[in-house]
Design an enzyme around this catalytic site. Structure first.
Site, mmCIF file in Angstrom:
data_model
loop_
_atom_site.group_PDB
_atom_site.id
_atom_site.type_symbol
_atom_site.label_atom_id
_atom_site.label_comp_id
_atom_site.label_asym_id
_atom_site.label_seq_id
_atom_site.Cartn_x
_atom_site.Cartn_y
_atom_site.Cartn_z
ATOM 1 N N LYS A 182 0.627 -1.271 -0.004
ATOM 2 C CA LYS A 182 -0.096 0.229 0.054
ATOM 3 C C LYS A 182 0.794 1.494 0.544
ATOM 4 O O LYS A 182 2.081 1.201 -0.325
ATOM 5 C CB LYS A 182 -1.034 -0.204 1.022
ATOM 6 C CG LYS A 182 -2.126 -1.419 1.470
ATOM 7 C CD LYS A 182 -3.272 -0.777 0.007
ATOM 8 C CE LYS A 182 -3.720 -2.447 -0.336
ATOM 9 N NZ LYS A 182 -4.712 -2.824 0.616
HETATM 10 C C1 LIG Z 1 -5.499 -4.612 1.078
HETATM 11 C C2 LIG Z 1 -7.030 -4.205 0.493
HETATM 12 C C3 LIG Z 1 -8.121 -4.667 1.733
HETATM 13 C C4 LIG Z 1 -7.318 -5.351 3.099
HETATM 14 O O1 LIG Z 1 -6.254 -4.592 4.306
HETATM 15 P P1 LIG Z 1 -5.325 -5.507 4.376
HETATM 16 O O2 LIG Z 1 -4.427 -5.019 5.422
HETATM 17 O O3 LIG Z 1 -3.775 -6.289 3.007
HETATM 18 O O4 LIG Z 1 -5.661 -6.448 5.513
HETATM 19 C C5 LIG Z 1 -8.982 -4.059 2.045
HETATM 20 N N1 LIG Z 1 -9.484 -3.639 0.986
HETATM 21 C C6 LIG Z 1 -8.845 -3.552 -0.843
HETATM 22 C C7 LIG Z 1 -9.291 -3.244 -1.299
HETATM 23 C C8 LIG Z 1 -7.593 -3.610 -0.135
HETATM 24 O O5 LIG Z 1 -7.268 -3.104 -1.446
#
Ligand SMILES: *Cc1c(COP(=O)(O)O)cnc(C)c1O
Length: 368
Positions: A182
């Site tokens: 991210k």
């Molecule tokens: C990354 C992501 C999540 C979940 O986040 P995590 O920290 O990996 O649990 C949820 N929704 C979307 C659209 C994502 O890209």
């Protein structure tokens, strides 16, 4: 130089902060980095409360849980997203109601949301896909008119704005992720933001095993172990100091891609709604039918040149646990999945390498 799709950008500031945390020996669930990260995060977004969690998934789970959603309730979600948007709906035993996305912005279509509302609808979860803000005017309008709370899945859109306001700050809850790919990372982690003080306090209690710390190890409710650790927060705080640097770079990448690819007929980009400022977490393209190459073939050709790409998310109703919830064709989502592609967007890449990637796409598609 190696091209990265979505690799994290870790530098000396991160090393200093993590080292400071290690030296303090407060690596677990106590320590000063957690509250400081939360405070800085809330301040940046202009919200009253930020509660850090173990993941973005946990943030979404706790938001749904806090609303008291359970069996018999419906939650409206876009069909085109990462599965972690929807799994928490299942954790609480509620029913996901999948709706199609807009063909240009790739985000949940407010017209489809309206059609999907029933007396059982208890929440709407728009996803700001790949950093691109959803139409928050239309969605907040629906939320207010029908009295249905919105949980924003802003896990991909930290720093993106809609009409000058940060994504994640429109709904009842906004959920963020600090997974390694991210825009900023804590290794793994998440954040819930809300202006509801009481809800924030209760979520903070829930994620700490629902422990009433005033009474020692006393647990009046069933809780969760969803806290962020101080070690994670030390990395997160350092990364957070660099957010604006990362955003600037991602947006410039998108500009370079557009500049180089603009004269390729039939190549579209994921577009913003009017008034939206995407973070362009991942710049993404769509090949129209006049470009006679399959997405898989394009990926393969790019891979041979050392360029990693990623397919668009598979529409969730393709997965066995979710098939039975499919309603309709989801034409836009399937088209975007079949003809779309995420391009290298990691901030460790240089502007020159992004230009090179774009030029390779021109070459490959021209010769197809
Ligand atoms: C990354 C992501 C999540 C979940 O986040 P995590 O920290 O990996 O649990 C949820 N929704 C979307 C659209 C994502 O890209």
């Amino acid at each position: 130089m190696k091209i990265e799709l979505d690799a994290p950008n870790i530098g000396n500031l991160e090393k200093r902060y993590v080292e400071k945390c290690l030296d303090s020996s407060f690596v677990s669930t106590y320590g000063p980095f957690v509250p400081e990260f939360e405070r800085k995060f809330a301040e940046y977004l202009g919200v009253q409360n930020a509660v850090s969690t173990q993941s973005g998934t946990a943030a979404i789970h706790m938001s749904i849980y806090e609303l008291g959603i359970g069996p018999g309730d419906e939650v409206i979600v876009p069909v085109l997203t990462f599965v972690a948007t929807v799994n928490p709906v299942m954790y609480v035993g509620a029913t996901p109601v999948f709706v199609d996305v807009d063909p240009k912005t790739w985000n949940i279509d407010p017209k489809e949301v309206k059609k999907a509302i029933t007396p059982k609808t208890k929440a709407i979860i728009p996803v700001h896909l790949y950093g691109n803000p959803s139409d928050m005017d239309a969605l907040m309008d629906i939320s207010n008119r029908y009295g249905i709370p919105i949980i924003e899945d802003a896990t991909e859109s930290l720093g993106a704005k809609f009409k000058g306001k940060y994504t994640g700050t429109f709904g009842k809850f906004g959920c963020f992720s600090f997974n390694g790919n991210k825009i900023i990372t804590t290794g793994g982690g998440g954040m819930i933001v809300t202006d509801d003080e009481k809800a924030a306090k209760h979520i903070r209690f829930l994620i700490n095993q629902a422990r009433d710390t005033g009474k020692g190890y006393y647990h009046p409710e069933i809780g969760f172990n969803y806290r962020m650790t101080n070690l994670e927060a030390s990395l997160g705080l350092a990364q957070f100091h660099r957010l604006d640097e990362f955003l600037e770079k991602k947006r410039k990448f998108r500009e370079i891609y557009e500049e180089v690819l603009s004269d390729l007929k039939g190549l579209q980009f994921q577009k913003e709604y009017e008034g939206a400022e995407s973070s362009w977490w991942l710049t993404s393209i769509l090949l129209e039918d006049n470009i006679p190459i399959s997405v898989e073939k394009l990926r393969e050709e790019l891979k041979r040149r050392g360029i990693p790409t990623r397919r668009i998310f598979i529409p969730i109703v393709e997965f066995p646990p979710y098939r039975k919830f499919a309603k309709g064709e989801y034409k836009n989502a399937y088209r975007i999945y079949k003809r779309g592609l995420n391009l290298p967007s990691s901030t460790v890449n240089s502007y020159e390498s992004i230009r090179m990637v774009a030029e390779q796409i021109v070459r490959i598609t021209r010769n197809a």
